[in-house]
Scaffold this motif. Structure first.
Motif, PDB file in Angstrom:
ATOM      1  N   TYR A  28     -57.723  10.073 -31.137  1.00  0.00           N
ATOM      2  CA  TYR A  28     -57.376  10.320 -29.733  1.00  0.00           C
ATOM      3  C   TYR A  28     -57.895  11.686 -29.321  1.00  0.00           C
TER       4      TYR A  28
ATOM      5  N   ASN B 220     -57.747  18.034 -20.065  1.00  0.00           N
ATOM      6  CA  ASN B 220     -56.745  16.988 -19.982  1.00  0.00           C
ATOM      7  C   ASN B 220     -55.713  17.323 -18.917  1.00  0.00           C
TER       8      ASN B 220
ATOM      9  N   SER C  71     -49.612  10.279 -24.039  1.00  0.00           N
ATOM     10  CA  SER C  71     -49.053  10.534 -22.723  1.00  0.00           C
ATOM     11  C   SER C  71     -47.919   9.583 -22.382  1.00  0.00           C
TER      12      SER C  71
END
Ligand code: MGD
Ligand code: MGD
Ligand code: SF4
Ligand code: MO
Length: 676
Positions: free
Chosen positions: A174, A74, A206
């Motif tokens: 998620y 990520n 985010s």
């Protein structure tokens, strides 16, 4: 000599029935046949039929050099790694060495994390076998089981929960641990959608506030110029933005450096003296966390009082600036200027006022307001840390409004603020692997999954449920893929741990990862996943980027690890969905499909997979010679190119937010609101 990669054969039979006794971790014999670099024999690896043919260059000492995308996980970067492989091991990692290093098409150079990836790849703690929980949930006691048992158990639990409660009791949370198409959460989402669906969610960890708030001002999330344009800027505020440490697209910090070389003054507003503050900025301005909108308001106070605002732009392109510009029917409501000068609340938002809140000396506030108000063109780039808090919409709206009243919207070197997806197409797609439509229409805000476990059935639209009047179920089964959200990445981890430990709440938890993460400790079933070096994949840019990077399979999955795709395919077989799920494709076939998808959409000139290796060293880039500027057309003729806002203009006052009727927490103009 450079060699290319012939097609890999389709896996024979059921992929999950293969390779059970495979123990070929690092030592694989390399055989070079007819000049093609391939790990053919894989001595000692029973069950492994397919040698790996590497799309690399063969060097004299038998080392093969392969370009691949960094597994990134990520990370906001998308970089090229140059892998040196010898006897099946990655022995060295370097980075992009393509000759072009221009502003239009800079190299995609790796950070130290990518260059040190061998340590993760060969880490002794990598998960090796499927594991079943033996102790209490969360206690961390597991025993090894076979894939057969693991997938049978998982399939039986999916069917049981579906039959007992319904599909909306299933959650695939998620998870952004892998964006390589064939590894990652999307593989599970596709299967669940074919299986009847699972509880949906919207928003992200985010960008929860910035992605929601930006369109209220601009009617769009595409508010960013292409980054090559940054060299045209003369003044850059890095506001809570730290591109030297967090990657906001590979090369963002490079473009900032170029702008500075070109004469831009760069300041950094951050509570921490970050690496960006010290390495990229001319000045660091520390601020008390959560007080950014106070600073923004005081800057507006100075700018407007001193007449530095762009009156013509405001008149032509904005609404809500002052009482002369209010939407019809709301003429008597509080305009942006009313708030700044305290016409209604009796508090002018002066530098003195903001000094007490932000901790920034009033003289500094006046100075940076004058600089931002008078140096043209100027960029105010906002990061995401400051919107990941209470009232996080306010600094987003505040930044957008400052950019608008100084007329920095729609011009080269300017910057509209907000989420700033790249003009003109919004940038990359991310995860084009097709997940299909979720038959369960109910969705929750991403952050409320613990609530959906505890009291899902009581949750309705008032708590953000969409697509349904209420949830049918509490969450009863979690299948967590490429995600550490259950514990590590969520707020209040002790509370999450207590909720997950209670087996009467969530009845079954499976976690699919490469390591025994804090989330995996709370699983009933832990499934070991191979790394992105061990399966075919493809990456495109993060928020920006005009590139596609191929991730060839360069090593066999060690021990009993499998790709996320193969795990889902194995489950699909047990759920009677094998053909629908795989469409007869293996991972490499999906990557070929992905390349053609790009050709049909964003990059018409992208070559096919073979040629990408032959000619482009695994990377496709689209050079940017004339960077696009967001809102250029709108600025030149607002009537002809209206924005997608109710007024068609930039909304400094939002009628839509006004109509929400929550002025204390979500006011129609950006305000500083004290956090609890
Ligand atoms: N290297 C690396 N890069 C990454 C990622 C990664 O894991 N590693 N993850 C990617 C992802 S998924 C995301 S969403 C982004 C995250 O990107 P961001 O959220 O922007 O990154 P952070 O570094 O958490 O925060 C940026 C800065 O905001 C500051 N800050 C915090 N609170 C406040 C505040 O109240 N006011 C102000 N002015 N500043 C504040 C912090 O000190 C920090 O320096 O990064 C992406 N890039
Ligand atoms: N404490 C804290 N919490 C945060 C943040 C923070 O900065 N600090 N940032 C927030 C933000 S902006 C985001 S986007 C989220 C990110 O949180 P997540 O979406 O959970 O992402 P990661 O933690 O990067 O990765 C999740 C897991 O994926 C695993 N993984 C890596 N590659 C693969 C793969 O190929 N397959 C599988 N199955 N697993 C793989 C990793 O080992 C890791 O355990 O966290 C949010 N929460
Ligand atoms: S910045 Fe690049 S090299 Fe570093 S982790 Fe991210 S993608 Fe990999
Ligand atoms: Mo994120």
């Amino acid at each position: 000599m450079r060699e290319h990669l012939p097609d890999l054969p389709l896996p024979e039979g059921d992929p999950d029935k293969k390779g059970i006794d495979r123990r070929c971790f690092m030592k694989m014999g390399a055989v070079f046949a007819g000049g093609i670099a391939s790990f053919g024999s894989l001595l000692g690896c029973s069950g492994s039929q397919q040698g790996i043919r590497l799309p690399g260059m063969l060097e004299k000492d038998g080392t093969v050099v392969v370009r691949a995308g960094c597994p990134a996980h990520n990370c906001g970067g998308r970089c090229v790694l140059k892998l040196f492989l010898k006897d099946g091991d990655i022995v060295r990692i370097e980075t992009d060495d393509r000759p072009e290093d221009t502003l239009a098409d800079p190299q995609l150079r790796a950070c130290i994390r990518g260059r040190a990836y061998r340590r993760r790849q060969y880490h002794p703690d990598r998960l090796k076998y499927p594991l079943k929980r033996t102790g209490k949930r969360g206690e961390g006691k597991f025993e090894r089981i076979s894939w057969e048992e693991a997938l049978d158990t998982m399939a039986a639990e999916l069917i049981r929960v579906k039959n007992t409660y319904g599909n909306s009791a299933i959650l695939v949370p998620y998870g952004t641990g892998s964006y390589s198409q064939t590894n990652g959460r999307q593989t599970a989402a596709r299967l669940m959608n074919l299986f009847g669906g699972s509880l949906g969610f919207y928003n992200s960890y985010s960008w929860a506030c910035i992605s929601r708030a930006t369109p209220y001002v601009y009617g769009s999330s595409v508010t960013g110029n292409q980054r090559q344009d940054w060299v045209n800027s003369k003044y850059i505020i890095m506001w809570g933005w730290n591109p030297a440490e967090m990657r906001d697209g590979t090369n963002s910090e490079y473009f900032i450096k170029k702008a500075r070389e070109n004469g831009a003054r760069v300041i950094c507003i951050d509570p921490r003296m970050s690496m960006s503050a010290s390495a990229l900025a001319d000045e660091w301005i520390p601020i008390r966390p959560g007080t950014d909108t106070a600073l923004m308001s005081a800057m507006a106070h100075v700018i407007i009082s001193e007449g530095l605002h762009d009156k013509d732009f405001i008149r032509r392109c904005c609404i809500g600036f002052d009482s002369s510009q209010m939407p019809a029917g709301l003429e008597n409501e509080e305009s942006y200027s009313d708030y700044i000068f305290g016409t209604r609340d009796g508090q002018a938002k002066t530098p003195e006022w903001a000094e007490a809140i932000t901790g920034i000396p009033r003289n500094t506030i006046v100075r940076i307001a004058r600089e931002y108000g008078s140096i043209k063109p100027a960029m105010l780039y906002q990061g995401y840390g400051m919107q990941r808090r209470a009232y996080g919409e306010q600094p987003v709206l505040g930044g957008c409004v400052l950019a608008a009243i100084t007329g920095n919207v729609g011009i080269p070197g300017g910057w509209a603020s907000g989420i700033a997806l790249q003009a003109d197409d919004g940038g990359p797609f991310w995860n084009i692997f097709p997940t299909g439509r979720n038959p369960v229409r109910a969705t929750i805000p991403v952050f409320l999954w613990t609530e959906a476990i505890l009291r899902g059935k009581q949750m309705g639209p008032a708590e953000g449920v969409r697509g349904a009047e209420k949830l049918d179920n509490n969450v009863k089964l979690i299948w967590c893929v490429a995600s550490n959200i259950l514990i590590n990445q969520h707020a209040d981890t002790n509370r999450s741990a207590r909720i997950l430990a209670d087996e009467s709440l969530v009845e079954f938890i499976a976690v699919q990862d490469q390591f025994m993460t804090p989330s995996a400790r709370y699983a009933d079933l832990v499934l070991p996943v191979c790394t992105q070096f061990e399966v075919w994949g493809l990456e495109d840019g993060w928020k920006y980027g005009d590139e596609v990077i191929i991730m060839p399979k360069v090593a066999e999955p060690p021990y009993e690890t499998k790709s996320d795709y193969q795990i889902a395919a194995g489950l699909a077989g047990r759920l009677g969905l094998k053909n629908e799920y795989t469409l007869g494709r293996n991972e490499r076939d999906w990557i070929e499909w992905a390349v053609s998808y790009y050709r049909n959409t964003r990059f018409p000139d992208i070559p096919d997979l073979e040629s990408l290796h032959e000619m482009n060293r695994g990377v496709y880039t689209r050079p940017v010679h004339q960077p696009k500027v967001a809102f250029r057309d709108f600025r030149s003729d607002p009537a002809k190119h209206p924005l997608n806002t109710p007024s068609g203009k930039i909304e400094l006052f939002s009628k839509t937010l006004f109509e929400l009727g929550q002025p204390e927490t979500i006011p129609p103009v950006p305000k500083y609101i004290q956090e609890w």
